[in-house]
Design an enzyme around this catalytic site. Structure first.
Site, PDB file in Angstrom:
ATOM      1  CE  LYS A   1      -1.896  -1.003   3.953  1.00 46.47           C
ATOM      2  NZ  LYS A   1      -1.387  -2.267   4.451  1.00 46.47           N
TER       3      LYS A   1
ATOM      4  NE  ARG B   1       2.186  -4.992  11.368  1.00 45.19           N
ATOM      5  CZ  ARG B   1       3.390  -4.983  10.783  1.00 45.19           C
ATOM      6  NH1 ARG B   1       4.420  -5.544  11.378  1.00 45.19           N
ATOM      7  NH2 ARG B   1       3.561  -4.411   9.620  1.00 45.19           N
TER       8      ARG B   1
ATOM      9  NE  ARG C   1       6.342  -0.541  10.245  1.00 40.99           N
ATOM     10  CZ  ARG C   1       5.189  -0.557   9.588  1.00 40.99           C
ATOM     11  NH1 ARG C   1       5.099   0.012   8.403  1.00 40.99           N
ATOM     12  NH2 ARG C   1       4.129  -1.135  10.108  1.00 40.99           N
TER      13      ARG C   1
ATOM     14  NE  ARG D   1      -4.609  -1.600  10.103  1.00 39.42           N
ATOM     15  CZ  ARG D   1      -3.541  -0.938   9.698  1.00 39.42           C
ATOM     16  NH1 ARG D   1      -3.649   0.029   8.857  1.00 39.42           N
ATOM     17  NH2 ARG D   1      -2.358  -1.247  10.159  1.00 39.42           N
TER      18      ARG D   1
ATOM     19  NE  ARG E   1       8.122  -2.902   6.256  1.00 43.77           N
ATOM     20  CZ  ARG E   1       6.818  -2.608   6.256  1.00 43.77           C
ATOM     21  NH1 ARG E   1       6.229  -2.173   5.161  1.00 43.77           N
ATOM     22  NH2 ARG E   1       6.103  -2.806   7.345  1.00 43.77           N
TER      23      ARG E   1
HETATM   24  P1  ADP Z   1       0.869  -2.295   8.517  1.00 43.69           P
HETATM   25  O1  ADP Z   1      -0.232  -2.128   7.508  1.00 43.69           O
HETATM   26  O2  ADP Z   1       2.156  -2.700   7.884  1.00 43.69           O
HETATM   27  O3  ADP Z   1       0.517  -3.113   9.726  1.00 43.69           O
HETATM   28  P2  ADP Z   1       0.655   0.547   9.317  1.00 43.69           P
HETATM   29  O4  ADP Z   1       1.839   1.433   9.176  1.00 43.69           O
HETATM   30  O5  ADP Z   1      -0.531   0.839   8.458  1.00 43.69           O
HETATM   31  O6  ADP Z   1       1.256  -0.889   9.093  1.00 43.69           O
HETATM   32  O7  ADP Z   1       0.160   0.516  10.836  1.00 43.69           O
HETATM   33  C1  ADP Z   1       1.034   0.230  11.905  1.00 43.69           C
HETATM   34  C2  ADP Z   1       0.246   0.172  13.218  1.00 43.69           C
HETATM   35  O8  ADP Z   1      -0.390   1.449  13.475  1.00 43.69           O
HETATM   36  C3  ADP Z   1      -0.905  -0.831  13.275  1.00 43.69           C
HETATM   37  O9  ADP Z   1      -0.474  -2.129  13.614  1.00 43.69           O
HETATM   38  C4  ADP Z   1      -1.807  -0.186  14.344  1.00 43.69           C
HETATM   39  O10 ADP Z   1      -1.279  -0.408  15.641  1.00 43.69           O
HETATM   40  C5  ADP Z   1      -1.687   1.288  14.071  1.00 43.69           C
HETATM   41  N1  ADP Z   1      -2.723   1.788  13.118  1.00 43.69           N
HETATM   42  C6  ADP Z   1      -2.479   2.303  11.878  1.00 43.69           C
HETATM   43  N2  ADP Z   1      -3.638   2.662  11.273  1.00 43.69           N
HETATM   44  C7  ADP Z   1      -4.642   2.357  12.138  1.00 43.69           C
HETATM   45  C8  ADP Z   1      -6.058   2.464  12.086  1.00 43.69           C
HETATM   46  N3  ADP Z   1      -6.710   2.970  11.013  1.00 43.69           N
HETATM   47  N4  ADP Z   1      -6.789   2.033  13.160  1.00 43.69           N
HETATM   48  C9  ADP Z   1      -6.160   1.539  14.249  1.00 43.69           C
HETATM   49  N5  ADP Z   1      -4.835   1.396  14.353  1.00 43.69           N
HETATM   50  C10 ADP Z   1      -4.055   1.804  13.328  1.00 43.69           C
END
Ligand code: ADP
Length: 206
Positions: free
Chosen positions: A13, A158, A147, A88, A122
């Protein structure tokens, strides 16, 4: 254009969102990036966020919705925006529906074994460039970091949460007839071409 890019962690993404954002001159709004900035700043929000992120858990919906509401009021959102990592949960999607008209949701579908390799492999360079020790190793001498949440245990959590929450969100957008599914595990240029053809159709259909 108001867009959403969906996909499991590691689906690509962020990579494609950056390209779309540049090509269509719309901001790339990544809730993950916003939260990581808050963590780096050491703000109160950052401290709260870190405790969830380190475990691979989602933050409470009301915190995320407040962040999005604030972000959408910024000037650069006037001509559209692209969400990455948001919504999400179904509640987030329903809330978003009251403040924005989403024209297209593009889902990047990937097999789990690829996702796991992309995430465990990564590595991020200091300039933000993303490498992968399996597919695209960093050149010698380039300093990279991982990360905090790219460790195997958190990755599994996740992915589990993604599959748990994804279906209702997909159903929600399918009913609105703006849900598109494409493969995210093809060549980067092929994936991007497929995204572009969806976006061009939207522009034509206006
Ligand atoms: P990935 O898709 O690789 O898990 P992101 O960078 O999108 O990584 O998100 C990292 C973390 O940030 C998630 O595991 C969560 O803890 C938090 N997070 C991000 N976006 C949201 C969201 N829309 N709602 C709740 N938590 C979020």
């Amino acid at each position: 254009m108001n867009l959403i890019l969906m996909g499991a962690p590691g689906a690509g993404k962020g990579t494609h969102a950056k390209d779309i954002s540049k090509q269509f001159s719309i901001p790339h709004i990544s809730t993950g990036d916003i939260l990581r900035e808050e963590v780096a700043k050491g703000s109160e929000l950052g401290k709260t966020a870190k405790s969830y992120m380190d475990e691979g858990k989602l933050l409470p919906d009301d915190i995320i919705i407040e962040i999005i509401k604030g972000r959408l009021q910024e000037d650069d959102c006037k001509n559209g925006y692209l969400f990455d990592g948001f919504p999400r949960t179904l509640v987030q999607a329903q809330k978003l529906d009251t403040i924005s008209r989403i024209e297209s949701v593009i889902y990047l579908k990937c097999d789990d074994d690829i996702l796991i390799k992309r995430l465990t492999g990564r590595r991020i360079a200091e300039d933000g460039r993303i490498y992968n020790i399996y597919f695209d190793p960093p050149p010698e001498g380039i300093k990279t970091y991982q990360r905090d949440d790219d460790n195997e245990e958190t990755i599994r959590e996740r992915l589990r949460i993604f599959y748990d929450t994804f279906t209702p969100i997909m159903e929600f957008y399918k009913k609105k007839n703006n849900f598109h599914e494409i493969r995210g595990d093809e060549d980067r240029t092929v994936v991007y071409e497929n995204i572009l053809s969806i976006l061009k159709n939207i522009q034509k259909g206006r």
